[in-house]
Design an enzyme around this catalytic site. Sequence first.
Site, PDB file in Angstrom:
ATOM      1  N   GLY A 117      57.320  83.196  35.406  1.00 45.66           N
ATOM      2  CA  GLY A 117      57.643  82.453  33.831  1.00 45.66           C
ATOM      3  C   GLY A 117      58.215  81.079  33.728  1.00 45.66           C
ATOM      4  O   GLY A 117      58.767  80.723  32.905  1.00 45.66           O
ATOM      5  N   SER A 118      57.061  79.987  34.516  1.00 47.67           N
ATOM      6  CA  SER A 118      57.625  79.099  34.737  1.00 47.67           C
ATOM      7  C   SER A 118      57.006  77.914  33.180  1.00 47.67           C
ATOM      8  O   SER A 118      58.054  77.338  32.014  1.00 47.67           O
ATOM      9  CB  SER A 118      57.257  78.341  35.810  1.00 47.67           C
ATOM     10  OG  SER A 118      56.024  78.130  35.857  1.00 47.67           O
ATOM     11  N   LEU A 190      48.631  89.836  32.913  1.00 46.18           N
ATOM     12  CA  LEU A 190      47.643  90.445  33.160  1.00 46.18           C
ATOM     13  C   LEU A 190      46.669  91.174  32.982  1.00 46.18           C
ATOM     14  O   LEU A 190      45.771  91.307  32.886  1.00 46.18           O
ATOM     15  CB  LEU A 190      47.606  90.648  34.793  1.00 46.18           C
ATOM     16  CG  LEU A 190      48.442  89.403  35.288  1.00 46.18           C
ATOM     17  CD1 LEU A 190      48.544  90.317  36.844  1.00 46.18           C
ATOM     18  CD2 LEU A 190      47.678  88.137  35.147  1.00 46.18           C
ATOM     19  N   HIS A 209      44.050  79.835  30.436  1.00 43.35           N
ATOM     20  CA  HIS A 209      43.863  80.300  32.101  1.00 43.35           C
ATOM     21  C   HIS A 209      43.336  79.566  33.025  1.00 43.35           C
ATOM     22  O   HIS A 209      43.500  78.671  32.233  1.00 43.35           O
ATOM     23  CB  HIS A 209      42.602  81.095  31.620  1.00 43.35           C
ATOM     24  CG  HIS A 209      42.083  81.817  32.623  1.00 43.35           C
ATOM     25  ND1 HIS A 209      42.028  82.624  32.933  1.00 43.35           N
ATOM     26  CD2 HIS A 209      41.020  81.272  33.521  1.00 43.35           C
ATOM     27  CE1 HIS A 209      41.041  83.223  34.259  1.00 43.35           C
ATOM     28  NE2 HIS A 209      40.336  81.595  34.614  1.00 43.35           N
ATOM     29  N   ASP A 250      39.632  86.725  28.818  1.00 37.07           N
ATOM     30  CA  ASP A 250      39.528  85.510  28.928  1.00 37.07           C
ATOM     31  C   ASP A 250      38.348  85.617  27.556  1.00 37.07           C
ATOM     32  O   ASP A 250      37.098  83.972  28.117  1.00 37.07           O
ATOM     33  CB  ASP A 250      39.465  84.637  30.339  1.00 37.07           C
ATOM     34  CG  ASP A 250      40.159  85.504  30.886  1.00 37.07           C
ATOM     35  OD1 ASP A 250      41.092  85.090  30.213  1.00 37.07           O
ATOM     36  OD2 ASP A 250      40.389  85.340  32.238  1.00 37.07           O
ATOM     37  N   GLU A 279      49.358  72.624  32.495  1.00 32.95           N
ATOM     38  CA  GLU A 279      50.277  73.341  31.581  1.00 32.95           C
ATOM     39  C   GLU A 279      51.407  72.522  31.175  1.00 32.95           C
ATOM     40  O   GLU A 279      51.383  73.395  29.775  1.00 32.95           O
ATOM     41  CB  GLU A 279      50.131  74.800  32.378  1.00 32.95           C
ATOM     42  CG  GLU A 279      49.196  75.441  32.616  1.00 32.95           C
ATOM     43  CD  GLU A 279      48.919  76.697  33.548  1.00 32.95           C
ATOM     44  OE1 GLU A 279      47.760  77.735  33.769  1.00 32.95           O
ATOM     45  OE2 GLU A 279      49.946  77.460  33.987  1.00 32.95           O
TER      46      GLU A 279
HETATM   47  C1  GRF Z   1      49.833  80.629  34.989  1.00 33.01           C
HETATM   48  O1  GRF Z   1      49.066  79.701  35.969  1.00 33.01           O
HETATM   49  C2  GRF Z   1      48.832  80.505  33.695  1.00 33.01           C
HETATM   50  O2  GRF Z   1      48.063  79.911  33.569  1.00 33.01           O
HETATM   51  C3  GRF Z   1      48.735  82.085  34.230  1.00 33.01           C
HETATM   52  O3  GRF Z   1      49.391  82.499  34.933  1.00 33.01           O
HETATM   53  C4  GRF Z   1      50.173  81.096  35.270  1.00 33.01           C
HETATM   54  C5  GRF Z   1      51.809  81.955  34.929  1.00 33.01           C
HETATM   55  O4  GRF Z   1      53.106  81.105  35.849  1.00 33.01           O
HETATM   56  N1  GRF Z   1      47.965  82.561  33.148  1.00 33.01           N
HETATM   57  P1  GRF Z   1      53.790  81.082  35.706  1.00 33.01           P
HETATM   58  O5  GRF Z   1      54.563  82.660  35.069  1.00 33.01           O
HETATM   59  O6  GRF Z   1      53.568  80.784  33.889  1.00 33.01           O
HETATM   60  O7  GRF Z   1      55.098  79.682  35.995  1.00 33.01           O
END
Ligand code: GRF
Length: 297
Positions: A117-118, A190, A209, A250, A279
């Site tokens: 969840g970062s 997912l 993604h 995707d 991101e």
């Molecule tokens: C991210 O890299 C995103 O691109 C993918 O899942 C990951 C989630 O990372 N869909 P986090 O849980 O937000 O740290």
Amino acid sequence: MFKRLQQKWGISGAQFWVIFVAFGLTGITTAFITRYITGWIGLTKETFWLWKVLLRITMLVFGYQVVLLSYGALLGQWAFFWKYEKLLLQKLGMMPSEKTESSFKTVNMAIFASGAGSNAANIIRYFKNRPDTKIGLIVCNKPEAGVLGIADKNGVPTLLIEKDRFAKGDAYLPELQKTGIDFVVLAGFLWKVPAALIAGYPNKIINIHPALLPKYGGKGMYGSKVHEAVIAAGEKESGITIHFVNEHYDEGATIFQASCSIDHADTPETLAAKIHDLEYAHFPKQIDELLAKHVGK
Ligand code: GRF
């Protein structure tokens, strides 16, 4: 073309023709008045050209608008033409722009995440103290996911979902609608998004993604599997893709991509860190821009 204008202005067919006539009459009347004033103030062929140009500009900028409003009022279209004039004056910087009803609308966003969840944390941080955007719900399918702690810490309500109902049933639409959600962001979610949810939120569900789609996407391509595949293929760059969600993994239309280079020392872990940095830098901003454009906040 007329149909499109009619839709854009949000008016009926009959109203469209009345407005069309008002514009036509305004053109003719303004030309007539300009000629009358020309004679009245004594401008002739010999008069210095600048005075004539100035008169025409004045007539166009002020006279035309006054005549237009008058015809608009006479033909029962005051509301339409006054709105038109206000927009014009605001564009010319002659009137402060007012907050319309939609400017005050708060977009209520749900984040679907089932990992650390970062990204969710970063999005929450970005929109904190923003009166126009609220993170109203975190939707998660793993009771042990880190994102639930992040939701808790930030006082965001959570909804734990169950696979069968999500995939086959109503995709939890009633819960989302009850919470007033009007935009959905997938950040580390997912499961395939079912048709029921896509139909409930057309063009209002986006995903991030961790690769440059269309490469390295699709079923089974998630988390470190993506980065392993990218490195194994000897790619020189990877990146992120933010896209609309459709019923295929995707494959929805791309909204934004950003890339980073890969060097020979990179491992799936170091690449994952580079991707996360991209991101964090882009995802909230892209959401913000998209909401401003399409969701009408
Ligand atoms: C991210 O890299 C995103 O691109 C993918 O899942 C990951 C989630 O990372 N869909 P986090 O849980 O937000 O740290």
